[in-house]
Motif scaffolding. Sequence first.
Motif, mmCIF file in Angstrom:
data_model
loop_
_atom_site.group_PDB
_atom_site.id
_atom_site.type_symbol
_atom_site.label_atom_id
_atom_site.label_comp_id
_atom_site.label_asym_id
_atom_site.label_seq_id
_atom_site.Cartn_x
_atom_site.Cartn_y
_atom_site.Cartn_z
ATOM 1 N N GLN A 29 -10.748 -37.776 37.279
ATOM 2 C CA GLN A 29 -10.340 -37.535 38.626
ATOM 3 C C GLN A 29 -11.060 -36.308 39.337
ATOM 4 N N ASP A 30 -11.692 -35.343 38.417
ATOM 5 C CA ASP A 30 -12.127 -34.096 39.011
ATOM 6 C C ASP A 30 -13.824 -34.580 39.446
ATOM 7 N N LYS A 31 -13.533 -35.143 40.878
ATOM 8 C CA LYS A 31 -14.957 -35.647 41.149
ATOM 9 C C LYS A 31 -15.994 -34.674 41.706
ATOM 10 N N VAL A 32 -17.329 -34.897 41.594
ATOM 11 C CA VAL A 32 -18.424 -34.107 41.926
ATOM 12 C C VAL A 32 -18.315 -33.648 43.432
ATOM 13 N N ALA A 33 -18.287 -32.357 43.918
ATOM 14 C CA ALA A 33 -18.534 -31.892 45.292
ATOM 15 C C ALA A 33 -19.631 -31.875 45.843
ATOM 16 N N LEU A 34 -20.486 -31.345 44.759
ATOM 17 C CA LEU A 34 -21.939 -30.982 45.168
ATOM 18 C C LEU A 34 -22.892 -30.951 44.253
ATOM 19 N N SER A 35 -23.962 -31.563 43.992
ATOM 20 C CA SER A 35 -25.032 -31.409 43.156
ATOM 21 C C SER A 35 -26.137 -30.915 43.885
ATOM 22 N N TYR A 36 -26.583 -29.636 43.548
ATOM 23 C CA TYR A 36 -27.456 -28.773 44.136
ATOM 24 C C TYR A 36 -28.459 -28.014 43.165
ATOM 25 N N TYR A 37 -29.779 -28.453 43.175
ATOM 26 C CA TYR A 37 -30.784 -27.974 42.268
ATOM 27 C C TYR A 37 -30.060 -27.841 40.843
ATOM 28 N N SER A 44 -27.141 -26.760 40.013
ATOM 29 C CA SER A 44 -25.582 -26.449 39.922
ATOM 30 C C SER A 44 -25.111 -27.946 39.953
ATOM 31 N N LEU A 45 -23.994 -28.054 39.538
ATOM 32 C CA LEU A 45 -22.982 -28.996 39.677
ATOM 33 C C LEU A 45 -21.800 -28.458 39.858
ATOM 34 N N LEU A 46 -21.113 -28.652 41.050
ATOM 35 C CA LEU A 46 -19.735 -28.356 41.250
ATOM 36 C C LEU A 46 -18.714 -29.442 41.640
ATOM 37 N N VAL A 55 -14.551 -26.040 43.539
ATOM 38 C CA VAL A 55 -14.365 -25.526 45.015
ATOM 39 C C VAL A 55 -13.262 -25.255 45.327
ATOM 40 N N ALA A 56 -12.112 -25.694 44.689
ATOM 41 C CA ALA A 56 -10.712 -25.403 45.275
ATOM 42 C C ALA A 56 -10.686 -23.599 44.924
ATOM 43 N N LEU A 57 -11.216 -23.033 43.884
ATOM 44 C CA LEU A 57 -11.152 -21.830 43.626
ATOM 45 C C LEU A 57 -11.217 -20.852 44.877
ATOM 46 N N LEU A 58 -12.158 -21.683 45.723
ATOM 47 C CA LEU A 58 -12.645 -20.606 46.935
ATOM 48 C C LEU A 58 -11.348 -20.300 48.095
ATOM 49 N N ILE A 59 -10.313 -21.150 47.937
ATOM 50 C CA ILE A 59 -9.214 -21.255 48.508
ATOM 51 C C ILE A 59 -8.164 -20.426 47.996
ATOM 52 N N GLY A 60 -7.806 -19.368 48.802
ATOM 53 C CA GLY A 60 -6.691 -18.481 48.363
ATOM 54 C C GLY A 60 -7.176 -17.397 47.371
ATOM 55 N N ALA A 61 -5.989 -16.885 46.757
ATOM 56 C CA ALA A 61 -6.039 -15.781 45.788
ATOM 57 C C ALA A 61 -6.594 -16.338 44.236
ATOM 58 N N ASN A 62 -7.830 -16.783 44.269
ATOM 59 C CA ASN A 62 -8.123 -17.392 42.914
ATOM 60 C C ASN A 62 -9.359 -16.628 42.519
ATOM 61 N N TRP A 63 -9.556 -16.388 41.208
ATOM 62 C CA TRP A 63 -10.755 -15.762 40.612
ATOM 63 C C TRP A 63 -11.786 -17.011 40.248
ATOM 64 N N ILE A 103 -20.896 -25.298 51.210
ATOM 65 C CA ILE A 103 -20.939 -26.514 50.334
ATOM 66 C C ILE A 103 -20.515 -27.654 50.938
ATOM 67 N N LYS A 104 -19.545 -27.811 51.942
ATOM 68 C CA LYS A 104 -19.405 -29.003 52.698
ATOM 69 C C LYS A 104 -20.515 -29.377 53.571
ATOM 70 N N LYS A 105 -21.350 -28.667 54.157
ATOM 71 C CA LYS A 105 -22.634 -28.927 54.639
ATOM 72 C C LYS A 105 -23.588 -29.499 53.710
ATOM 73 N N LEU A 106 -23.792 -28.796 52.705
ATOM 74 C CA LEU A 106 -25.103 -29.283 51.488
ATOM 75 C C LEU A 106 -24.510 -30.578 51.175
ATOM 76 N N SER A 107 -23.205 -30.893 51.018
ATOM 77 C CA SER A 107 -22.697 -32.059 50.270
ATOM 78 C C SER A 107 -23.180 -33.473 51.433
ATOM 79 N N LEU A 108 -23.256 -33.009 52.671
ATOM 80 C CA LEU A 108 -23.493 -33.987 53.613
ATOM 81 C C LEU A 108 -25.065 -34.580 53.612
ATOM 82 N N ASN A 109 -25.927 -33.456 53.019
ATOM 83 C CA ASN A 109 -27.271 -33.563 53.242
ATOM 84 C C ASN A 109 -27.910 -34.643 52.293
#
Length: 218
Positions: free
Chosen positions: A6-14, A16-18, A23-31, A212-218
């Motif tokens: 269920q945890d889909k790949v959001a971005l493959s960059y060099y 790194s695989l997110l 990515v959800a950790l960037l939203i709100g008060a997350n470590w 991340i959103k921008k790079l995922s569209l490239n």
Amino acid sequence: MASSMQDKVALSYYDSLLRESDVALLIGANWINDKIIGFYFEYLEHELFSDNRDQVCFITPDVTQFIKIYNGPELSMFLDPLGLSDKDLVLLAVNNNASSEHSGGSHWSLLVYVRKENTFYSWDSCHSLNLLPSQQCAQKVTPFLSVPSQPVFSEVPSCPQQTNGYDCGVFVLLFAECSCSVHLRDSSADKTLQSINNDNCVQFRVRCLELIKKLSLN
């Protein structure tokens, strides 16, 4: 936690695989985790400071953890290919996890080696919480730097401090940008440091999500 199906790949960059959970950790008060930090280190290397790639080495959290825990020939296998003896600047994302088998830890900090000053600088947004693991990493890395004398270890004076319990990883990434700007682009240290605070952490999270959103569209 979502399953890997269920945890889909959001971005493959060099290297790194997110996944969406990262990515959800960037939203709100997350470590933020090692995946986000590793991704942004890659972005700094390949985009923001691509003109300085021969001068700087960004050592990702997983490799830094290995450096901190292990000794012997295994260490050489990881560090020799990085060519640290030719780098003017070496950055490591340090975590206080002491286990060699399990992920964890409660705090991130940044360790930066500056060759022209032969000094390791510890950037810690929570006073000296990561002092011991940072010193351990500096000790392990030193033999691979090819320096004529033992480097100095210094905690950054007036290092910006977090006022919550979850933004340490974001501070690490802001510290990394600051260090590169100062030592590779001759930016003003005072001016750059003034731009690092909790408000900037909120702005960084938004900026990183957009990136991340921008790079995922490239």
